[in-house]
Design an enzyme around this catalytic site. Structure first.
Site, PDB file in Angstrom:
ATOM      1  N   THR A 236      -0.760 -10.464  10.330  1.00  0.00           N
ATOM      2  CA  THR A 236      -1.763  -9.497   9.892  1.00  0.00           C
ATOM      3  C   THR A 236      -1.183  -8.388   9.033  1.00  0.00           C
ATOM      4  OG1 THR A 236      -1.348  -8.208  11.881  1.00  0.00           O
ATOM      5  CG2 THR A 236      -3.110  -9.850  11.990  1.00  0.00           C
TER       6      THR A 236
ATOM      7  N   ILE B 140      -8.338   1.976   5.223  1.00  0.00           N
ATOM      8  CA  ILE B 140      -7.498   0.818   4.942  1.00  0.00           C
ATOM      9  C   ILE B 140      -6.061   1.312   4.816  1.00  0.00           C
ATOM     10  CG2 ILE B 140      -6.994  -0.989   3.238  1.00  0.00           C
ATOM     11  CD1 ILE B 140      -9.643  -1.424   4.798  1.00  0.00           C
TER      12      ILE B 140
ATOM     13  N   GLU C  76     -11.052 -10.187  11.401  1.00  0.00           N
ATOM     14  CA  GLU C  76     -12.043 -11.214  11.651  1.00  0.00           C
ATOM     15  C   GLU C  76     -13.259 -11.144  10.748  1.00  0.00           C
ATOM     16  OE1 GLU C  76     -11.865 -12.188  16.232  1.00  0.00           O
ATOM     17  OE2 GLU C  76     -10.974 -10.252  15.782  1.00  0.00           O
TER      18      GLU C  76
END
Lengths: 687, 194, 332
Positions: A464, A577, A653
């Site tokens: 990730t 982010i 996801e």
């Protein structure tokens, strides 16, 4: 380089990039190849229901290379940790084809594999039932659906509201079994120390839960179990909990007194490590002529195994995604003689949004409205299920920005209207959503005499970019350059933290890291350990989640029905982010897996034999490089003050949620054919 | 060379493998794949086992400069061939242009398919330099690596994290960065046919 | 995988002798299918005779103007050969549409022809399969058969031959050169494969010790040069065909068809040469209507099962599309 707080963090390369491109990054099976290392091989059942009668271990123990054969009559007793899938070799009962029935341990992998193939096992075989049907006799209502949602909900009077609606849609959609298939098969290297301690190099999404459960199984103190996982070759949910490989490797190492390596084969992964249940989903929508929804009903049938229940929460997100005064959701499970279903990337939302967002497209066609506009008209003010305010909700912004970047034709659908040569061209849209979760975590920040900082947390980077993101968050909170900070993860000796799952890894760990680092800086201490349990409890009553909109162009060949996706646009609103580059990779990865679900992936249950017949990567297709076209990714900058921690939501996801619906909707736009069963095959659109 | 006696019943051989410029003597079971020889016997765990059946590409290495699936090659058949793995691509601290491009483009996530992707890409660049066509190469004219070409040529390497959209520009970057280098030798010899 | 002995063959005759002398021995070429099947337990040879060091890796012109391809030539070398690309485009395209770049670098010409079916039951030793274990039954008929045969199958087996390359060779009337225990011989590719009939366990007419040494491609003609291979599959690349066609066409000055060559892949136990369609077309105008009529005629013999019935229409469409492209006419 100093990191400053911004809504979008810089696109730094991964901390472990050089290790990964040079082959130095080591995965679970890549430790301890030494003369006394033994290799274990799993033997699985060719019957789908029954019992193991006998195992003729002597037959293979004649070989000098074979060290041990374990089965239910000679395997060490395991403690009860409440998970029947981990109670390996404890009973003769067989609940599904491909269940493990024995383990061979040998001096070489070649000998182990051959002995496993030759091991005589006698079975008593009983009739099995593996086929999910919408009216299966065993259907029941589970107490809760994953992880702890209400199984059924109802608001208002959905039947009456539906009947009274001028525009009605009543359709059933289905999805097949999907297999996670991370590129690194589940694997473990296990070593027992002289003091009774157990060291496990294991491929998992969280060493803490492996440590806890293995301690329970082998009746050890947690501190006696050491789980190490600096690099993990993907998981997508299937490594979210310990799998049989880690228990078996530990067992084999204990029995043989040697380090033992065990990898699940690719074929065995189709029965031993979880998969996404097939679903049958009936959706009813009742709307006004202007598209405003009166009634939403989403009723789901799916499967579970006879040994352990897993109830996928397929209709849960339908409870809050659009406004409608009357709604019902329900989940029913058939208990079948099938492998145990489990988590796969966005369990619930992923299959649920395929069906629901397909239904929204069908409704838009029925109404003659632009599907983007239909969604905007049904935007709720507050969470329609709970009445809670949204901490932030930017679905409309995602739809508008996506439509602009994609070049969406803002008009009602007119299928079969665009072609180039022998190719029909269409476009489709769908919304994405994934809830924001968090788990308590601890992190330690410390500083040495040279002003170098170390941040410790048992986080897991399954690809990730968590390691890098935590490094960035730590440097930011410490207000020092990145080079002055080392982040250590992937080791159960480090402060405890939850799994990389539920898109809450980096959010939860980042919260603890940020807290520890801020405290260290503010207090001027040498070392600080922080825990986030109380902070999480103090979160206000808001509905938190990430949103997105996906736009897909599809081309369909008129001669062959072949389907191609030359481009996709995904716009997301997912809080802050941290790293623009690794975040983009998470989004493209999710969308690519969603595309793969739409067009390729299909676990074919074999009614006669009871297994997934296509159990390898040649017959179970996942999207390859040539299947993926241009991906345009963007996000809405979101400052959400109700998130806590580092202000991040989750991004692992949401990318897979909605993609399959957008593809199916584009296929309709291209061909006029509405496909309600995934995956979409070329024969579905051939003429 | 292998010391196997061709008439023998022996199921093992003592053999020499040339890996990343170094020679290794090994006593191996004939069943041992080149991939397992690298991973279990030589400690070169960079090459990955994703499927063990030639269906994923994670085990890709270069054999005499050509990309191959090491899982389907029996180690005993690789005697006398030059084997290059991901560990042999960099020149000391200097990364191979493909490795650098993969970092710059974030062309990987979990990293497990990455060594195979990188070895495959090195093979692709050599094949393109040699003028080898792909299924998407137009019949006329030479090979111009573009997105469609790279997508097709890299299709033998699955990536479950879904990094393809970054792998393609990484390979194109590396193609642009590479100095002209000799192509690989092909079975076609000019002059034989005319 | 059972332990096995290994020997490197130095000459074809010696290799054949090694196999004749030892039942349970097998030739090893690129290994892309044999090693795979050994690992699955489908094949368990006692001796592997490595034929990749034989000098069978040349691509040479023949005295009669054709091309002789050594059985050890790797698929990628043959696909890239400029003579093949110019004179037999369907052959290069068929090779390039198969497998992956890595596998094409390994797979040999001879091995490609002898690869086994990818039927999931054949590959799973825990299940019955008449091809693997004669007399055990064929679960595919009522099980997973979407990818399997619609033409020429028997009640005992509905396997398809997986090669793309062989489909193009069938359309080209290629011949296979063999060195066997009784000496050298040559066979038309069409005669290499057996129908499954009562005994699907034998894919070909070859003796276990027969070694394919070369494939002979006839002198190039207009219908070879004006040719293509078209493959439909479930992934854009790296997947076996769901349907495929190799087609070549030449037109007379009046626009009628002077020669047409059509072979279908993924529909039968062998590359399916569409002779009925060819004879229906020869001498007739090159129009999509004619192509459609001929394609329907060819597929009239199909006996599909529920999940592969679509292959009838798919194969017809592939024929029409390929011939329309080659004739330069627009489909309706």
């Amino acid at each position: 380089m100093t990191v400053t707080k911004a809504l979008t963090g810089p696109p730094l390369t991964r901390d472990e990039a050089i290790e990964k491109v040079t082959g130095k990054a080591r995965y679970a099976y890549e430790y301890h190849s030494q003369p006394d290392t033994a290799y274990a091989w799993i033997v699985t059942s060719p019957v789908a229901k029954g019992r193991v009668l006998t195992v003729d271990a002597d037959h293979v123990l004649r070989s000098d290379d074979v060290i041990a054969v374990l089965w239910h009559e000679n395997a060490p007793h395991l403690g009860d940790v409440g998970d029947p899938t981990l109670a390996v070799l404890q009973s003769p009962e067989i609940a599904y084809r491909g269940q493990l029935v024995a383990l061979v341990v040998a001096k070489t992998p070649e000998a182990a594999r051959e002995a496993a193939a030759q091991l005589p096992v006698e079975y008593e075989e009983l009739a099995h039932d593996v086929v999910l049907t919408p009216d299966h006799a065993s259907l029941y209502k589970p107490e809760k659906v994953n992880p702890a949602f209400e199984t059924d909900t109802e608001q208002g009077d959905p039947d009456r509201a539906f009947d009274a609606s001028p525009v009605q849609l009543d359709q059933t959609y289905s999805t097949v079994a999907l297999h996670n298939n991370p590129m690194e098969p589940h694997a473990t290297t296990a070593i027992w120390g002289e003091n009774g301690s157990l060291t496990l190099y294991d491929s998992n999404q969280g060493g803490g839960v492996v440590q806890q459960l293995l301690a329970g199984l082998f009746e050890l103190e947690k501190s006696q179990v050491h789980v190490i996982n600096p690099h993990v070759g993907g998981g997508f949910g299937s490594k979210g909990m310990p799998r049989p490989n880690v228990v078996l490797a530990a067992m084999a190492a204990k029995v043989t007194g040697r380090p033992v390596k065990l990898a699940v084969t690719r074929q065995q992964m189709f029965s031993l490590v979880g998969y996404r249940t097939p679903t049958i989903q009936r959706i009813r929508l009742g709307a006004e002529a202007d598209g405003r929804l009166n009634a939403i009903m989403h009723e789901v049938v799916e499967q579970t195994s006879t040994v352990k229940e897993f109830a996928e929460q397929t209709a849960v997100a339908t409870r809050m995604i659009y406004a409608a005064p009357h709604r019902r959701t329900s989940h029913r499970l058939a208990r079948l003689d099938v492998p145990v279903p489990s988590w796969m990337r966005a369990p619930g939302e992923c299959p649920g949004f395929y069906a629901f967002e397909s239904a929204m497209d069908e409704l838009a066609v029925e109404l003659g409205v632009d599907p983007v506009e239909l969604r905007i008209r049904n935007e709720p003010e507050v969470d329609p299920e709970t009445g809670n305010p949204f901490s932030s909700r930017n679905l409309v912004a995602c739809l508008r920005e996506g439509a602009r970047r994609f070049g969406w034709r803002s008009e009602p659908r007119a299928p079969r209207n665009h072609r180039e040569g022998r190719w029909l061209i269409g476009a489709g849209v769908a919304a994405s959503f994934y809830p924001t979760y968090q788990m308590p975590a601890s992190a330690t920040a410390s500083v040495d005499e040279n002003d170098h900082y170390t941040v410790d947390i048992n986080a897991t980077d399954i690809g990730t970019g968590a390691r890098t993101a935590l490094h960035q968050l730590a440097a930011e909170a410490l207000e020092v350059p990145l080079e002055q900070v080392t982040v250590r993860i992937g080791d159960s000796d480090l402060p405890a933290a939850g799994i990389a799952g539920g898109s809450m890894g980096t959010r939860s760990w980042g919260w603890a890291v940020t807290k520890a680092c801020r405290q260290l800086r503010e207090e001027g201490a040498k070392s600080v350990t922080a825990n986030t349990k109380k902070d999480i409890e103090a979160l206000g009553e808001y509905t938190r989640g990430s949103y997105g909109a996906q736009f897909v162009e599809v081309r369909v060949n008129q001669d062959t029905g072949e389907l191609r996706v030359p481009r996709m646009t995904g716009i997301f609103a997912a809080g802050r982010i941290v790293n623009a580059s690794t975040a983009r990779s998470q989004f493209i990865g999710g969308m690519t897996m969603g595309l793969s679900m739409a067009l390729h992936e299909e676990g074919l249950i074999d009614p006669v034999f009871g297994d997934y017949a296509n159990h390898d990567l040649a017959s179970y297709h996942v999207a390859g490089c040539a299947d993926v076209g241009a991906l345009d990714i963007g996000w809405i900058e979101e400052a959400d003050e109700h998130l806590g921690g580092a202000g991040t939501k989750g991004i692992g996801e949401i990318g897979i949620v909605g993609t399959a619906a957008a593809v199916a909707n584009a296929v309709f736009d291209a061909t006029g054919v509405r496909v309600r069963e995934l995956p979409i095959h070329l024969e579905d659109v051939l003429k | 060379m292998t010391t196997t006696d061709t008439r023998s019943q022996s199921t093992t051989s003592t053999l020499r493998l040339q890996v990343n410029g170094r020679e290794h003597e090994l006593a191996l079971d004939h069943r041992t794949s080149l991939l397992d020889a690298l991973r279990e016997h030589l400690g070169l765990t960079g090459s990955k086992k994703g499927c063990d059946h030639g269906q994923c590409g994670a085990c890709t290495v270069l054999l005499d400069g050509r990309r191959v699936n090491a899982c389907l090659i029996l180690a005993v058949t690789a005697v006398g061939r030059e084997i290059t793995t991901v560990e042999g691509l960099a020149d000391g601290e200097d990364l191979h242009p493909v490795q650098q491009a993969f970092i710059d483009r974030d062309a990987f996530q979990c990293g497990y398919c990455t060594p195979g992707q990188i070895c495959s890409a090195v093979g692709v660049l050599a094949e393109a330099r040699s003028g080898w066509p792909s299924a998407v190469t137009p019949p006329e004219g030479g090979v111009q690596l573009d997105e469609a070409e790279v997508r097709e040529r890299m299709s033998g390497n699955l990536c479950r994290c879904g990094a393809y959209a970054n792998i393609v520009p990484a390979v194109l970057d590396a193609a642009a960065a590479e100095l002209p280098a000799p192509g690989i030798e092909t079975a076609y010899h000019e002059g034989e046919s005319r | 995988m059972k332990p096995f002995a290994y020997a490197v063959a130095e000459a074809p005759v010696q290799a054949v002798h090694q196999l004749s002398a030892r039942p349970g021995a097998k030739f090893l070429g690129g290994g892309t299918n044999l090693v795979d099947l050994m690992r699955l337990g489908v094949e368990s040879p006692e001796l592997l005779v490595d034929v990749t060091r034989l000098e069978l890796d040349r691509i040479e012109p023949t005295a009669t103007g054709g091309i002789l391809v050594g059985a050890g030539v790797r698929n990628s070398d043959l696909a890239a050969d400029p003579r093949i690309r110019a004179a037999y485009p369907m052959l290069s395209q068929a090779l390039l549409s198969g497998a992956s770049g890595q596998l094409r670098n390994m797979a040999t010409v001879g091995g490609n022809l002898l690869q086994r079916t990818r039927c999931v039951y054949f590959q799973d030793v825990t299940k019955p399969c008449n091809k693997r274990e004669p007399g055990t039954g064929c679960p595919a008929r009522t099980g997973a058969h979407r990818d399997l045969a619609i033409l020429g199958a028997s009640e005992h087996c509905i396997a398809t031959h997986p090669s793309d390359f062989a489909v193009a060779l069938a359309a080209l009337d290629a011949r296979v050169q063999i060195t066997g225990p009784a000496g050298d011989r040559a066979l038309a590719l069409a005669d290499l494969y057996r129908a499954p009939d009562e005994d699907p366990s034998r894919d070909t007419v070859l003796d276990p010790a027969d070694l394919i040494t070369a494939v002979e491609i006839p002198t190039s003609r207009e219908a070879h040069r004006n040719s293509l291979y078209r493959k439909a599959r479930d992934r854009a690349s790296y997947a076996f065909a769901v349907g495929s066609v190799a087609a070549g066409l030449s037109l007379a000055p009046d626009g009628t068809i002077s020669e047409v060559r059509i072979a279908l892949g993924a529909v039968a136990h062998k590359p399916w040469r569409a002779r009925r369609a060819e004879s229906a077309l020869t001498g007739n105008p090159a129009t999509p209507e004619q192509f459609r009529r001929a394609a329907e005629l060819e597929l009239a013999a199909a006996e599909p099962l529920p999940d592969n019935a679509f292959k009838v229409e798919l194969s017809q469409n592939l024929i029409v599309a390929a011939l329309s492209t080659l004739a330069g006419v627009e489909e309706a």
